[in-house]
Design an enzyme around this catalytic site. Structure first.
Site, mmCIF file in Angstrom:
data_model
loop_
_atom_site.group_PDB
_atom_site.id
_atom_site.type_symbol
_atom_site.label_atom_id
_atom_site.label_comp_id
_atom_site.label_asym_id
_atom_site.label_seq_id
_atom_site.Cartn_x
_atom_site.Cartn_y
_atom_site.Cartn_z
ATOM 1 N N ASN A 94 30.958 71.521 -28.985
ATOM 2 C CA ASN A 94 30.523 70.755 -30.159
ATOM 3 C C ASN A 94 31.673 70.405 -31.110
ATOM 4 O O ASN A 94 31.516 69.563 -32.002
ATOM 5 C CB ASN A 94 29.403 71.478 -30.914
ATOM 6 C CG ASN A 94 28.052 71.455 -30.213
ATOM 7 O OD1 ASN A 94 27.251 72.377 -30.325
ATOM 8 N ND2 ASN A 94 27.763 70.387 -29.473
ATOM 9 N N ASP A 144 17.881 71.599 -29.591
ATOM 10 C CA ASP A 144 18.497 70.280 -29.380
ATOM 11 C C ASP A 144 17.601 69.157 -29.906
ATOM 12 O O ASP A 144 16.373 69.287 -29.930
ATOM 13 C CB ASP A 144 18.761 70.100 -27.880
ATOM 14 C CG ASP A 144 19.749 68.975 -27.609
ATOM 15 O OD1 ASP A 144 20.437 68.529 -28.556
ATOM 16 O OD2 ASP A 144 19.836 68.533 -26.448
HETATM 17 C C1 IPE Z 1 23.687 72.137 -26.747
HETATM 18 O O1 IPE Z 1 23.306 70.883 -27.189
HETATM 19 C C2 IPE Z 1 24.326 72.913 -27.840
HETATM 20 C C3 IPE Z 1 23.471 73.312 -28.964
HETATM 21 C C4 IPE Z 1 22.197 73.073 -29.063
HETATM 22 C C5 IPE Z 1 24.131 74.020 -30.020
HETATM 23 P P1 IPE Z 1 24.248 69.600 -27.033
HETATM 24 O O2 IPE Z 1 23.522 68.492 -27.660
HETATM 25 O O3 IPE Z 1 25.603 69.914 -27.555
HETATM 26 O O4 IPE Z 1 24.344 69.448 -25.456
HETATM 27 P P2 IPE Z 1 24.647 68.144 -24.579
HETATM 28 O O5 IPE Z 1 25.931 67.572 -25.098
HETATM 29 O O6 IPE Z 1 23.500 67.212 -24.790
HETATM 30 O O7 IPE Z 1 24.735 68.642 -23.188
HETATM 31 C C1 IPE Z 2 21.419 69.994 -31.615
HETATM 32 O O1 IPE Z 2 21.089 68.683 -31.947
HETATM 33 C C2 IPE Z 2 22.313 70.647 -32.641
HETATM 34 C C3 IPE Z 2 23.671 70.894 -32.186
HETATM 35 C C4 IPE Z 2 24.145 70.619 -30.994
HETATM 36 C C5 IPE Z 2 24.563 71.506 -33.132
HETATM 37 P P1 IPE Z 2 22.021 67.475 -31.576
HETATM 38 O O2 IPE Z 2 22.944 67.199 -32.720
HETATM 39 O O3 IPE Z 2 22.686 67.704 -30.266
HETATM 40 O O4 IPE Z 2 20.964 66.307 -31.461
HETATM 41 P P2 IPE Z 2 20.951 65.128 -30.394
HETATM 42 O O5 IPE Z 2 20.969 65.759 -29.034
HETATM 43 O O6 IPE Z 2 22.175 64.303 -30.643
HETATM 44 O O7 IPE Z 2 19.687 64.398 -30.673
HETATM 45 MG MG MG Z 3 22.084 67.333 -28.354
#
Ligand code: IPE
Ligand code: IPE
Ligand code: MG
Length: 245
Positions: free
Chosen positions: A74, A26
């Site tokens: 997502n 993340d």
């Molecule tokens: C969890 O991260 C999913 C992945 C890393 C693929 P998210 O960024 O989607 O989770 P939330 O929305 O912060 O809970």
């Molecule tokens: C994790 O990074 C990747 C996926 C969830 C696919 P994010 O895209 O959630 O990054 P932040 O949390 O917005 O910084």
């Molecule tokens: Mg995230």
């Protein structure tokens, strides 16, 4: 081949390395935003982190690494970002499957193969899994279109389809119908980017996992961060509901 062979720190107890590590990758969006870049650049920069973490896990003797690449939630993101992530994950497989195969890594997937996942992505997943299915050094399990609740729902649906009667429903019956019953539950779950939540990852499997949270944003994550998490894991006392003898 490991692009950055690095000694494993002596502080890691080699006999106590977690068998199965799971990572919530993340912080890509924030990494990009801090640089004034579009969010997708952050996902792109996560490729090196994934490769380095994978080779670090291999070097230290982890037997299974599950990485959360795309959740069932997502799909709520802007279409351009979703499209980028689909192509990006396909690209990762196509760029790295041969190298990982040479190093004995079996690539598997956890998640739903539903209509939203483009055919080309499914094809590259199938190709990578087929190419590497006999490998035994380590399993790299990619959680893609994965949700912990969806996995349990799918297991229950299979239970019903298999005609299992109510008095035969137990943990073993459910566990054996999860996406990868051959993998042990994760010993260690790591989440990057300073978020303290599970976000629907491995709900069944992480019942007794040790959780380690780090502020490092995923694109900055390297094997040294994995090793720090393993050291933290090794300092914990796992009780599984019992008491110290
Ligand atoms: C969890 O991260 C999913 C992945 C890393 C693929 P998210 O960024 O989607 O989770 P939330 O929305 O912060 O809970
Ligand atoms: C994790 O990074 C990747 C996926 C969830 C696919 P994010 O895209 O959630 O990054 P932040 O949390 O917005 O910084
Ligand atoms: Mg995230």
């Amino acid at each position: 081949m490991d692009p950055r062979p690095t000694p494993v720190p002596a502080s890691i107890e080699r006999s106590g390395v977690p068998h199965h590590v799971a990572i919530v990758m993340d912080g890509n969006g924030r990494w990009a935003q801090r640089r004034g870049l579009p969010r997708t650049e952050g996902h792109g920069a996560g490729e090196e982190a994934l490769l380095d973490a994978t080779y670090g896990a291999l070097a230290v003797g982890v037997r299974a690494l599950t990485v959360y690449a795309f959740s069932t939630e997502n799909w709520r993101r802007p279409v351009d970002e979703v499209r980028y992530l689909m192509n990006f994950n396909r690209g990762i497989l196509e760029r790295h499957r041969d190298g990982l195969n040479d190093d004995g890594v079996r690539i598997t997937f956890s998640g739903r193969r539903d209509w939203r996942v483009p055919k080309r992505v499914l094809k590259s997943m199938d190709d990578a899994a087929e190419l590497t299915r006999r490998n035994r050094v380590m399993t790299l399990n990619i959680a893609f279109n994965y949700g912990g609740r969806a996995e349990i729902v799918d297991a229950v649906a299979r239970l019903v389809a298999d005609g299992v009667s109510a008095n035969k429903v137990d943990e073993k019956a459910i566990r054996s119908r999860l996406y990868h019953p051959e993998l042990p539950d994760p010993d260690l779950v790591v989440r990057t980017s300073g978020e303290y939540r599970i976000s629907n990852f491995l709900l069944w499997e992480m019942a007794y996992s040790e959780l380690v949270f780090t502020d490092v944003l995923w694109p900055d994550f390297r094997r040294e961060d994995l090793y720090r998490a393993i050291e933290e894991y090794q300092s914990r006392e796992r009780r599984f509901g019992g008491v110290d003898q």
